[in-house]
Write an enzyme that holds these catalytic residues in place. Structure first.
Site, PDB file in Angstrom:
ATOM      1  N   GLU A  60     -12.709  32.772 -21.017  1.00 31.91           N
ATOM      2  CA  GLU A  60     -11.525  33.210 -20.261  1.00 31.91           C
ATOM      3  C   GLU A  60     -11.898  34.304 -19.260  1.00 31.91           C
ATOM      4  OE1 GLU A  60      -8.766  35.123 -22.911  1.00 31.91           O
ATOM      5  OE2 GLU A  60      -7.145  35.200 -21.428  1.00 31.91           O
ATOM      6  N   LYS A 117      -2.956  30.233 -18.480  1.00 35.90           N
ATOM      7  CA  LYS A 117      -2.545  30.561 -19.852  1.00 35.90           C
ATOM      8  C   LYS A 117      -1.025  30.493 -19.972  1.00 35.90           C
ATOM      9  CE  LYS A 117      -3.810  34.663 -21.595  1.00 35.90           C
ATOM     10  NZ  LYS A 117      -4.719  35.602 -22.310  1.00 35.90           N
ATOM     11  N   CYS A 168      -7.177  30.996 -24.893  1.00 33.33           N
ATOM     12  CA  CYS A 168      -7.050  32.108 -25.849  1.00 33.33           C
ATOM     13  C   CYS A 168      -5.708  32.168 -26.593  1.00 33.33           C
ATOM     14  CB  CYS A 168      -7.335  33.428 -25.136  1.00 33.33           C
ATOM     15  SG  CYS A 168      -7.919  34.712 -26.267  1.00 33.33           S
TER      16      CYS A 168
END
EC number: 6.3.5.1
Lengths: 598, 598
Positions: free
Chosen positions: B44, B126, B162
């Protein structure tokens, strides 16, 4: 129309002081009752103080706030004040916690309650949570989804909390559906330069949108870096200003309003809030009947302060409350003979009185004769406590063991001075004030653990240009009746201090201009780079000299590394290098490249 | 089944170093290509480093990240690496900004991209934004609402970022609908003690939920207080561990996987994400055909570290990266002869090599003979650079002008020492390390601008009990092949230092136990109060002595005021007094009442 005398209690609570804040609530409710008010409103989170930050995540604190609310409701009734409806902010939590990854533990609420006859009549919570600038409320709160509408003497009064006014949709939109006669907004809205004008326009717009008058009560007082300026206002349904409280002082703003009486059948239930959510109207009745006609009082609107007065008022209040609310009675600072420490001493004297301001004159071999005499003249004019401690012997003792050059040798002197401040602070319990201004701090023209040491920096958010402006402004206020100024009988800052060329006096014949660009070109560039986050290309396009842009970006980016350890000071702009400008320390992205060690 | 050799590049980027991070991406892609991988994934925000904090709000930085992504895609193709699909994290923004009060300026995205043949094949962002603990992502990011599914050699590979794994609903749920053959998660997940076990269980659960194998690639490296430990893993569709990278070092984790081939007709379009939102599946094809069968390599799973090894590894990596990424080459610290500075010196020697560690022995009239000889023995064993500077003359010079007593006199000595550290740091460019441990810092047993001065505190998140444990553990590692240890030939810390009774040596015959409770009772109480946020009642219910609870709550709450100026240090627990424990400074709510000046 129905009459209602409302009271907005613009008060100064302390974060965490549940007992003291409850006392404040009772005391100001009594004042409102004595003034014949029919409804009194206190600011957002008044019972806990604001902002509580991560205290909201401690269950023992949330429970203490709940108990304090129930306790103060009972106490109001016991003290004969139970018939006056009271609206106040406090910290609560959802009865059923939304236990899910990513939501704050315990589901805390930034809540409001109506208190009446010893009971909690209705509770609600802030719907729009601010999460930008100085606010981090997604971290600590979950959202409210009700709009309380309470009928008081035949008028339906809706209550919302602070950010609910600033964002579209949500409770304000539902207020219109609920056909309320008055929108009451309780707030904890921190001061920023010129924000009072923005707030007034916002209140006018939201009043028109809600279709009713709007009463806006704000906190007043300092809390760490934040200063709440008060400036509570009431506007009519057409957005016209009806009443306004002064800034930077506690005040009970009373106004007799003519409001539309409620229709007999209240609107209730869930409503589309036009922001993707649904809000339930929670309607309650205190008194159905409108009041018999009475003679209204004239409205009061405090005259607005001009720009330097407003900034100076914020610095004085921020400094006073940091000192007092942290339990100190006196302050100590180094007085160099320069303009920065002179202004800090003056702010401190205005804040807590000259008799509690202790200044140290710490001459070195590089101090000019004028520095000492100018500082002594300021001490005499203001009536401060002063002491002279020459630092030459200490410098010699270090130099006997260490061979330091250039900046290292300059910093040594600044750190010896800080050691003296801190020693006397530890010995006598004074809070140390620091004298760094924003131009110096931004460019790193300051010594870590030296002149930057201390608990509070009153002028850390002032450019050097503003330091001069405020010094001249303060000198011109002899005889003024502004409530946040000490009544000095002559100009508190000697003219010699204002006109002398800036110097740190850490080496022979040192001048700021040897190291920094002149402040009249530096300061506007700092404002654009630091406050407006403009990049290199945008700065050049805005007309700043390209070579200066390179140089200043480099200075500012390198200074970041040191700056993280600076003490708090009052915020008067959106970005003052405090916690609202969160950048990584370890970071190789600079507007410039490549990186060099700080 | 279809075969696929995937490579997880567990690399150590630096925040803001777009060029350096792009070089890293090209270099590790080359390694993956040379190892015959069919797909390589980077963590990430790898191209920008993580966390970028408020840099995400600077448009010049977002644009630089976008240019860096396009540039590195072209460069991969130019260098003959264009055929290998690359997945990487970077900073992007929504093409149409959601300009609304309360949303981050410019609508930044925590983004992922697939790079192939010089182009950006597909972008996503995300979906679940963490906003608790050390994370503040609501402040700086808006949410992604697509799930990219890319067909590589006949296998549909879905990518998530994540937090998308940590919360229910969202992209993982849609992965199941998309019928993907592999779920690839790119991460920047900071180290906390024992978190590796939690992560592995999470990956196993999510693999079963998605119905496919899961590959998890994490950052490695230090970034201010955060340490990313790597520990990248691959689990099968049944949750079984297939491959695992070691902690605290860069590593290319390669694994040959047998995966279900994609059905010819991909699932596309909007899907209910079971979290109140809708996510669109964005399906792309790199290669339809499955690979001809080949001989798979054996899987590698790094053996897990035991608890002290893991903590020590985090401290060494955090210290090394703080030094190096900030552009320093050497460190300086005071060596008192006590256990804390001894452990810090050892960590520093492990982190950057003993030849770049400079220690100062600064004896005063209260230093014991043993302190100097023990410190000298440590210097000799480790091969550090050392210098003795007696401080008596400096103390005398201050005392000639100031009459200080008690704590003020003790603090004076600590601040004189800090002034020497900082002088030599300014003269020679060493980074100053501080030696405070968590037990001392939490209880305020430390001098502001004295022993707390410095840029980085390697052991600030260790209780005193852990300081002893790690010192003994480190001495037992002579001959170990752990990659984060310097190959000392004898025990680096003299036994005398470990067994001596703790003392600050700031007054005659001073001992920690004169002021603090013994560490075996203090430390468990600190863990419960500070890390677990337990209130007074809960602490007593947990079995702590009520009188000690009162005393320690009082010490900890008062120390908060000073602690805000402490330097960063590696985090190994959820709460180490850093930025993740945000409490108001001015605050009268304590578990105890009333408040007293700090």
């Amino acid at each position: 129309m129905a009459q209602l005398r409302i009271a907005l209690a613009q008060v100064n609570p302390t974060v965490g002081d549940l007992e003291g804040n409850a006392d404040l609530l009772v005391e100001w409710t009594r004042r409102a009752a004595e003034a014949g008010a029919h409804l009194v409103a206190f600011p957002e989170m008044m019972l806990t103080g604001y902002p509580v930050e991560d205290l909201a995540l401690r269950s023992s604190f949330v429970e203490a706030s709940q108990r304090a609310l129930a306790g103060v409701a009972r106490r109001l009734a016991e003290e004969g004040l139970g018939d006056l409806p009271v609206v106040t902010g406090y910290l609560d939590r959802r009865p059923v916690s939304l236990a899910r990854q990513g939501l704050p533990a315990g589901s805390p609420l930034d809540a409001a309650a109506w208190l009446h006859r010893g009971e909690i009549l209705v509770r609600s919570a802030k719907h729009h949570l601010p999460n930008y600038g100085v606010f981090d409320e997604y971290r600590i709160f979950v959202r409210g989804d009700t709009l309380p509408v309470v009928r008081v003497h035949g008028v339906d009064v809706a209550t919302v909390i602070c950010e609910d006014l600033w964002q579209d949709g949500g409770p304000v939109s539902v207020t219109s559906t609920a056909d309320a006669g008055l929108l009451l907004a309780i707030n904890a809205s921190p001061y920023e330069r010129n924000k009072d004008d923005v707030r007034l326009r916002l209140c006018a717009d939201r009043a028109r949108e809600a279709g009713c008058a709007l009463a806006y009560v704000n906190l007043v007082g300092g809390q760490d870096e934040l200063v709440f300026d008060g400036d509570s206002v009431i506007v009519g349904a057409d957005g016209a200003l009806l009443a306004r409280a002064p800034q930077f002082v506690e005040h009970l703003l009373l106004a007799d309003l003519d409001l539309p009486p409620a229709s007999l059948e209240p609107v209730t239930g869930p409503v589309n809030a036009l922001d993707g959510t649904t809000i339930s109207i929670d309607h309650r009745v205190v008194t159905e009947e409108t009041l018999p006609a009475y003679e209204p009082r004239p409205h009061y609107a405090a005259p607005p302060l001009d720009d330097p007065a407003e900034v100076y008022g914020a610095l004085v209040l921020g400094t006073r409350d940091y000192v007092r609310k942290n339990g100190f009675r006196s302050v100590l600072l180094g007085l160099s003979g320069g303009i920065d420490s002179a202004l800090v001493a003056t702010i401190a004297a205005d804040a807590i009185g000259p008799e509690d301001v202790h200044v140290l004159l710490l001459p070195s071999r590089y101090s000019t004769e004028g520095s000492i005499t100018d500082a002594e003249e300021l001490v005499k004019r203001q009536g401060l406590n002063s002491r002279i401690v020459p630092i030459r012997g200490m410098v010699d003792a270090f130099e006997a063991e260490l061979d330091l050059h250039g900046l290292a040798a300059e910093n040594l002197q600044a750190r010896i001075r800080a050691n003296i401040w801190m020693g006397l602070s530890n010995e006598f319990g004074h809070l140390v004030l620091t004298g760094g201004n924003k131009s110096e701090l931004a460019t790193g023209y300051s010594t870590l653990y030296g002149d930057s040491a201390g608990g509070f920096g009153p002028i850390k958010d002032l450019t050097k240009t503003m330091v001069w402006t405020l010094s001249r402004w303060r000198n011109a206020q002899v005889g003024s009746d502004l409530p946040f100024l000490h009544p000095f009988e002559e100009e508190p800052i000697p003219e010699e201090i204002i006109v002398k060329e800036p110097s740190a006096e850490l080496r022979p014949d040192q001048r700021d201009r040897d190291t920094l660009p002149s402040y009249d070109v530096l300061d506007p560039l700092l404002v654009d780079y630091v406050e407006r986050d403009m990049g290199r290309a945008a700065l050049v396009a805005a007309g700043h000299d390209p070579a200066l842009v390179e140089r200043v970006i480099r200075l500012v980016d390198l200074a970041e590394y040191k700056r993280r350890q600076y003490p708090p000071g009052p915020k008067i702009t959106p970005k003052n290098f405090g916690r609202d400008r969160r950048l990584p320390i370890t970071n190789r992205w600079r507007e410039r490249t490549p990186h060099e060690p700080a």
